[in-house]
Design an enzyme around this catalytic site. Structure first.
Site, PDB file in Angstrom:
ATOM      1  N   HIS A   1      86.662 -18.016   4.649  1.00 24.40           N
ATOM      2  CA  HIS A   1      87.558 -16.885   5.174  1.00 24.40           C
ATOM      3  C   HIS A   1      87.201 -15.646   4.578  1.00 24.40           C
ATOM      4  O   HIS A   1      86.860 -14.453   5.163  1.00 24.40           O
ATOM      5  CB  HIS A   1      88.905 -17.447   4.973  1.00 24.40           C
ATOM      6  CG  HIS A   1      89.985 -16.192   5.173  1.00 24.40           C
ATOM      7  ND1 HIS A   1      90.416 -15.168   4.212  1.00 24.40           N
ATOM      8  CD2 HIS A   1      90.323 -15.937   6.284  1.00 24.40           C
ATOM      9  CE1 HIS A   1      90.972 -14.395   5.029  1.00 24.40           C
ATOM     10  NE2 HIS A   1      91.275 -14.708   6.140  1.00 24.40           N
TER      11      HIS A   1
ATOM     12  N   CYS B   1      45.641  -5.423   0.736  1.00 29.28           N
ATOM     13  CA  CYS B   1      46.922  -5.609   0.196  1.00 29.28           C
ATOM     14  C   CYS B   1      47.011  -4.675  -1.173  1.00 29.28           C
ATOM     15  O   CYS B   1      46.362  -4.984  -2.103  1.00 29.28           O
ATOM     16  CB  CYS B   1      47.322  -6.941  -0.081  1.00 29.28           C
ATOM     17  SG  CYS B   1      47.065  -8.163   1.234  1.00 29.28           S
TER      18      CYS B   1
END
Length: 795
Positions: free
Chosen positions: A416, A747
């Site tokens: 909830h 990279c």
């Protein structure tokens, strides 16, 4: 003619004004999706017309209007008092003989008896607001059986139109109370108290990533999920490969599940009790893989039928072992957000971590910690406070609108507290276990959900940055822009950035943070001398028949999460590149690693894969990749070999991969090589006969071009990717790769830090450049400028 009851077989989605969204959806699925295999328990619904007739017959409509006029609409100080009186008015009312008779007759027809167990659910509706959502505002009663108990449950549902939270919800939404009716759904009971139950979303609930189905489940009744009483099991299923018939479960997380909610029956009325879960059941998943895939297939069918993301509830009958869908409603948090603007949150301050748990959202919030035991302590909570509590339920809703954030001891991503936090757009950290013990009331704290799926609560008010990025305004350059990534937690969120996939996926992070165990300690567990390591490994692998399967599954799930997030874009996975000193730090690792004076230049990368000291460990790596590509269907994963010193070594590695089921060019498998050693550049045309493409590792190539150990602090200042030597090596590699028609990327950090370095790479003819997430957008800007000017020097 007055229609008081409609059977599910008579209900469709067009009947929302008559039976509310919940019942209309159940009827729609019952009638339209049975052909897709979706099972919905049969039932019937009382109509809005029946509710209005009940109010009229008992002279309640004006009485309720008059009562609500007395509501304090400034502070809502008398909300509970007004709500209680409204419910009492309804409960004192009498059903007409006709209405009672029709309920009982339809109930008995449903079960062919007067003892059928049913679920009795509220479904509110407004005639002139058929799309209004009243989800979670009203009551449900389970395991009802017998005529008298059913009639009482229906009336209680009517009265739940006036719970505190329902009244406050309508006030907040601007709905007139007297225009909202209550339909009651009566549905055959699924005995999930003897089985399991849960919820699901047809998208990833934190990021809104649309290609994931997220299921969670607990033993017993599903109320434990909604209330956040326990941490549930979680399952992530990838839609595109699910539709291909693959085992598309890309990730599973075992919840604690210490409690399970079951029925405590009394005279046909339902009451529930939380009992301790059997220890064996705590340590196994509530659903088998076959059941997860069945539920996911149903969820996908429901989503396609409604043509929008859906929030579903499911249950498994522990007696018949059948699965059912018990509810479905549109998912509104992410579906309603159709914006390309993304807010990045970056925590810049540091302090003590007080608690950690599931991160809900991606925001950061600061404020005063306010510890509350129940909503009755609402007076202590000031606007902007951060609520700290054990768990929340719908009764907390009026309070949650005041808070800057929520922290709970218990609960998962579908509890909830998590659901409401998403709807309100506030960060929450749920399932922290000891938050209420570790955080003092009235202290200043910072909660951060910006660091992946794990959220943190820090002591004090920490500084952080907010950056608004409009992705729609970002122009993608011709040079491919890819990510350098390692952490699966951020994958779904990062997938929304402009990108061409992942150019470097570091396997080491997944092994270190998720697997944690040295693969050889699993392969040769019986020889492991470290008693503490043996104990930890025994606990980690308890659910696996073979200890090696633990490594394979955990590594596969980490890779698969990344691959799914960026599918069908290319994801280049670098096989492990630990140094011996790093491998030794894994659980059980020290026994299986030689001690080296200079691990940076020692037993690392390709040289390990065919060596008897690690060959069996590399086999497990290959098995994980094979599982991702073949079982899960994520063929966008390519593999890359690091630190390959010679052409002959490259051939050996490709051969051993084939022996382990990773056959080059079969099923689209490409094998790349890192260019990070001068020999790779000098002999690149020969390496090109072995590998499908290349990625330049600028860090290692720089250190080996300049003779610098980048682990040495004494000469760290000499390390410079802009030096002519490494730049010359990079330029040569690009030139040779282009000459032989092989893809080549880079990279590294330099193209984002230095615009001229991006220009150099673009001019040299690089195919792709990969960036760390924090450098991606700057890197794109630098590449765009370089392409626009088309200038630069290779020297």
């Amino acid at each position: 003619m007055e229609v008081l009851i409609k059977k599910f077989s008579e209900v469709s989605i067009t009947d929302v004004p008559k039976v509310g969204g919940k019942n209309a959806s159940l009827g729609e699925m019952y009638n339209q999706l049975a052909s897709k295999g979706v099972q919905v328990p049969d039932g019937f619904a009382t109509t809005a017309e029946a509710f209005w007739s009940f109010l009229k017959e008992n002279n309640l409509k004006q009485a309720l209007i008059d009562l609500l006029k007395k509501l304090d609409r400034k502070t809502y100080s008398n909300l509970s008092e007004i709500a209680l009186k409204a419910r009492e008015l309804i409960l004192e009312g009498e059903f007409s003989e006709k209405f009672s008779r029709e309920i009982i007759k339809t109930y008995r027809d449903l079960g062919k008896s007067d003892e059928l167990e049913v679920a009795v659910r509220s479904s509110a509706t407004a005639e002139d607001l058929p799309q209004a959502s009243f989800a979670g505002q009203h009551d449900t009663f389970l395991n009802i059986h017998g005529d008298e108990a059913l009639l009482k449950a229906v009336k209680k549902c009517f009265s739940s139109l006036y719970t505190d939270r329902a009244i406050k919800y309508r006030e907040d939404q601007g709905f007139k109370h007297e225009e909202v009716a209550l339909s009651v759904g009566v549905q055959k009971m699924v005995r999930s108290d003897k089985g399991c139950s849960g919820v699901g979303f047809t998208l990833e609930p934190e990021s809104g990533f649309k290609d994931i189905i997220h299921l969670s489940g607990v033993w017993g009744l599903g109320e434990n999920i909604v209330q956040g009483t326990i941490n549930p099991d979680e399952f992530y299923v990838f839609k595109p490969t699910l539709e291909q018939g693959k085992n598309a479960i890309v990730q599973k997380k075992l919840g604690h599940k210490e409690k399970m909610m079951v029925y405590a029956e009394s005279d046909g009325h339902s009451s529930t009790v939380n009992i301790d879960t059997d220890l064996k059941k705590q340590d196994i998943f509530v659903l088998s893989d076959v059941e997860v895939l069945k539920l996911a297939t149903w969820a996908l069918a429901i989503e396609k039928h409604y043509e929008k993301p859906m929030d579903i509830e499911w249950a498994k009958d522990g007696i018949s072992n059948e699965l059912f869908i018990t509810q479905a409603r549109p998912e509104t948090v992410h579906y309603s957000k159709k914006t390309s603007t993304h807010i990045e949150y970056n925590l810049t301050g540091k302090s003590e971590v007080l608690a950690s748990g599931n991160a809900i959202g991606t925001q950061i919030a600061t404020g005063t910690a306010r510890l509350l035991d129940s909503p009755r302590e609402a007076g202590k909570l000031k606007k902007g406070d951060i609520l700290i509590t054990d768990t929340t339920s719908p009764d907390w809703d009026p309070l949650l609108k005041r808070v800057a954030g929520v922290v709970t001891n218990r609960g998962g991503r579908t509890s909830h507290a998590a659901i409401v936090a998403r709807e309100l757009g506030v960060p929450a950290v749920v399932g922290c276990n000891f938050a209420t013990q570790n955080i003092d009331d009235g202290t200043e704290i910072t909660i951060s959900c910006s660091q992946g799926k794990t959220g943190y609560v820090y002591k004090g008010i920490l500084e952080y940055e907010e950056t608004a990025v409009d992705f729609s305004s970002v122009k993608q350059p011709e040079t491919e822009v890819k990510f350098i990534l390692s952490d699966p937690e951020n994958a779904y969120q990062l997938s929304f950035y402009p990108n061409n996939g992942i150019g470097l996926l570091r396997m080491e992070f997944i092994i270190t943070h998720i697997v944690k165990v040295h693969p050889m300690a699993l392969v040769r567990f019986d020889e492991l001398e470290d008693k503490r390591a043996r104990k930890i490994i025994t606990e980690l692998t308890e659910q696996y028949t073979k200890k090696e399967d633990y490594f394979i599954e955990q590594l596969a799930e980490g890779i698969a999460t990344m691959a799914a997030a960026f599918y069908p874009k290319e994801v280049i996975l670098r096989m492990s590149d630990f140094k011996t000193n790093e491998y030794a730090n894994l659980i059980g690792g020290s026994q299986f690693e030689p001690k080296e004076e200079n691990p940076m230049l020692g037993f690392r990368g390709a040289s390990r894969y065919y060596n008897d000291l690690y060959k069996a460990g590399f086999e497990l790596e290959c098995d994980a990749v094979k599982k991702v590509r073949e079982e899960m269907g994520l063929t966008n994963v390519k593999v890359m070999v690091p630190f390959c010193r010679t052409v002959e070594e490259g051939k050996k590695v490709v051969e051993i991969m084939a022996e382990n089921g990773l056959v080059q060019n079969e099923n689209g498998l490409e094998i790349y090589m890192m260019v990070e050693i001068p020999s790779n550049v000098i002999l690149l045309e020969e390496f090109a006969q072995v590998f499908n493409g290349f990625s330049i590792g600028s860090n290692d190539l720089t250190q080996l071009s300049l003779g610098i150990d980048r682990d040495s602090e004494l000469i760290a200042s000499l390390f410079d990717e802009n030096n002519k030597a490494p730049k010359s090596m990079i330029a040569q590699a690009i030139e040779k790769a282009n000459k032989v028609g092989k893809k080549i990327g880079l990279c590294g950090q330099a193209p984002s830090d230095f615009p001229h370095f991006a220009s150099f790479l673009v001019k040299a003819g690089i195919n792709s450049i990969s960036f760390n997430p924090d450098a991606l957008l700057q890197g794109i800007e630098n590449i765009n400028k370089a392409e626009a000017k088309n200038v630069g020097s290779v020297s």
